[in-house]
Scaffold this active site. Sequence first.
Site, PDB file in Angstrom:
ATOM      1  N   GLY A  17      24.047  73.451 -19.719  1.00 25.61           N
ATOM      2  CA  GLY A  17      25.140  73.338 -18.764  1.00 25.61           C
ATOM      3  C   GLY A  17      26.465  73.470 -19.489  1.00 25.61           C
ATOM      4  O   GLY A  17      26.551  73.192 -20.692  1.00 25.61           O
TER       5      GLY A  17
ATOM      6  N   GLN B  79      35.357  72.196 -20.612  1.00 27.55           N
ATOM      7  CA  GLN B  79      34.849  72.328 -21.987  1.00 27.55           C
ATOM      8  C   GLN B  79      35.316  73.611 -22.675  1.00 27.55           C
ATOM      9  O   GLN B  79      35.120  73.780 -23.868  1.00 27.55           O
ATOM     10  CB  GLN B  79      33.312  72.290 -21.991  1.00 27.55           C
ATOM     11  CG  GLN B  79      32.761  70.968 -21.524  1.00 27.55           C
ATOM     12  CD  GLN B  79      31.253  70.936 -21.650  1.00 27.55           C
ATOM     13  OE1 GLN B  79      30.552  71.357 -20.740  1.00 27.55           O
ATOM     14  NE2 GLN B  79      30.759  70.467 -22.787  1.00 27.55           N
TER      15      GLN B  79
ATOM     16  N   CYS C  63      25.957  66.753 -25.670  1.00 26.91           N
ATOM     17  CA  CYS C  63      27.051  67.408 -24.960  1.00 26.91           C
ATOM     18  C   CYS C  63      27.694  68.399 -25.924  1.00 26.91           C
ATOM     19  O   CYS C  63      27.963  68.046 -27.073  1.00 26.91           O
ATOM     20  CB  CYS C  63      28.079  66.372 -24.510  1.00 26.91           C
ATOM     21  SG  CYS C  63      29.502  67.124 -23.690  1.00 26.91           S
ATOM     22  N   LEU C  64      27.921  69.620 -25.460  1.00 24.12           N
ATOM     23  CA  LEU C  64      28.499  70.646 -26.345  1.00 24.12           C
ATOM     24  C   LEU C  64      29.890  70.261 -26.827  1.00 24.12           C
ATOM     25  O   LEU C  64      30.355  70.772 -27.844  1.00 24.12           O
ATOM     26  CB  LEU C  64      28.552  72.001 -25.617  1.00 24.12           C
ATOM     27  CG  LEU C  64      27.200  72.607 -25.227  1.00 24.12           C
ATOM     28  CD1 LEU C  64      27.408  73.879 -24.415  1.00 24.12           C
ATOM     29  CD2 LEU C  64      26.351  72.883 -26.459  1.00 24.12           C
TER      30      LEU C  64
ATOM     31  N   HIS D 120      25.906  65.112 -15.284  1.00 20.26           N
ATOM     32  CA  HIS D 120      26.660  65.298 -16.532  1.00 20.26           C
ATOM     33  C   HIS D 120      27.789  66.313 -16.333  1.00 20.26           C
ATOM     34  O   HIS D 120      28.937  66.058 -16.717  1.00 20.26           O
ATOM     35  CB  HIS D 120      25.687  65.765 -17.631  1.00 20.26           C
ATOM     36  CG  HIS D 120      26.309  65.985 -18.966  1.00 20.26           C
ATOM     37  ND1 HIS D 120      26.031  65.188 -20.058  1.00 20.26           N
ATOM     38  CD2 HIS D 120      27.188  66.924 -19.407  1.00 20.26           C
ATOM     39  CE1 HIS D 120      26.732  65.633 -21.105  1.00 20.26           C
ATOM     40  NE2 HIS D 120      27.428  66.694 -20.741  1.00 20.26           N
ATOM     41  N   GLU D 121      27.462  67.461 -15.710  1.00 18.25           N
ATOM     42  CA  GLU D 121      28.478  68.511 -15.531  1.00 18.25           C
ATOM     43  C   GLU D 121      29.552  68.076 -14.531  1.00 18.25           C
ATOM     44  O   GLU D 121      30.741  68.349 -14.731  1.00 18.25           O
ATOM     45  CB  GLU D 121      27.832  69.827 -15.081  1.00 18.25           C
ATOM     46  CG  GLU D 121      26.814  70.412 -16.058  1.00 18.25           C
ATOM     47  CD  GLU D 121      27.282  70.434 -17.503  1.00 18.25           C
ATOM     48  OE1 GLU D 121      28.486  70.648 -17.767  1.00 18.25           O
ATOM     49  OE2 GLU D 121      26.437  70.218 -18.396  1.00 18.25           O
TER      50      GLU D 121
ATOM     51  N   HIS E   1      32.077  65.941 -16.080  1.00 14.56           N
ATOM     52  CA  HIS E   1      33.074  66.726 -16.828  1.00 14.56           C
ATOM     53  C   HIS E   1      34.240  67.137 -15.932  1.00 14.56           C
ATOM     54  O   HIS E   1      35.387  67.176 -16.369  1.00 14.56           O
ATOM     55  CB  HIS E   1      32.438  68.010 -17.398  1.00 14.56           C
ATOM     56  CG  HIS E   1      31.806  67.831 -18.742  1.00 14.56           C
ATOM     57  ND1 HIS E   1      32.496  67.378 -19.842  1.00 14.56           N
ATOM     58  CD2 HIS E   1      30.551  68.091 -19.173  1.00 14.56           C
ATOM     59  CE1 HIS E   1      31.677  67.347 -20.891  1.00 14.56           C
ATOM     60  NE2 HIS E   1      30.489  67.770 -20.510  1.00 14.56           N
TER      61      HIS E   1
HETATM   62 NI    NI Z   1      28.789  67.876 -21.678  1.00 15.80          NI
END
Ligand code: NI
Length: 169
Positions: free
Chosen positions: A47, A52, A92-93, A134-135, A138
């Site tokens: 995701g 991000q 998480c990226l 999660h997304e 964000h």
């Molecule tokens: Ni994330």
Amino acid sequence: MSLIPIVYYSQHAALHKVAEPVTEFNEALAKLIQDMYETMYDADGCGLAAPQIGIAKRIAVVDISEEKNKPFCIINPEIIERSGSEMMSAGCLSVPGTYTTTPRATHVKVRTQDETGKFFEIEAEGVLAHCLQHEIDHLFGKLNIDYLSPLKKNMSLKKMEKFLKRSQQ
Ligand code: NI
């Protein structure tokens, strides 16, 4: 298509504020979504949310398939139903090199728009439900490490710094 650099915790204001709703469903949006798919696959993520990549808009892309061939995007998503709860560990990226355990609903229903502006609903449980939460977090400026106590959060951020230093060498 092109890759867009991913921003890390505390490196960009977009990561930490409530993103703006999308109001124009045009060519530029379609191109951005293609770039986000490419960036997500390149980073080996399941995701990626627009904050991000430094864009404070309510857009996220998701693909939880093994083969990485079932991408979809959610625009202006809203969780309209949630039930159950469990602790879920996820990376998480934007906080690379760390995994964080956070409380998540086991089942969610999300009302969202697609890249053309059409509304649709997603009913999800398990991995997809966790990923959507999660997304969507964000898009409201919340990262999974924001659920942690200040002490644990600091430890995660130190791990991330170490990871980033190592990967720059
Ligand atoms: Ni994330």
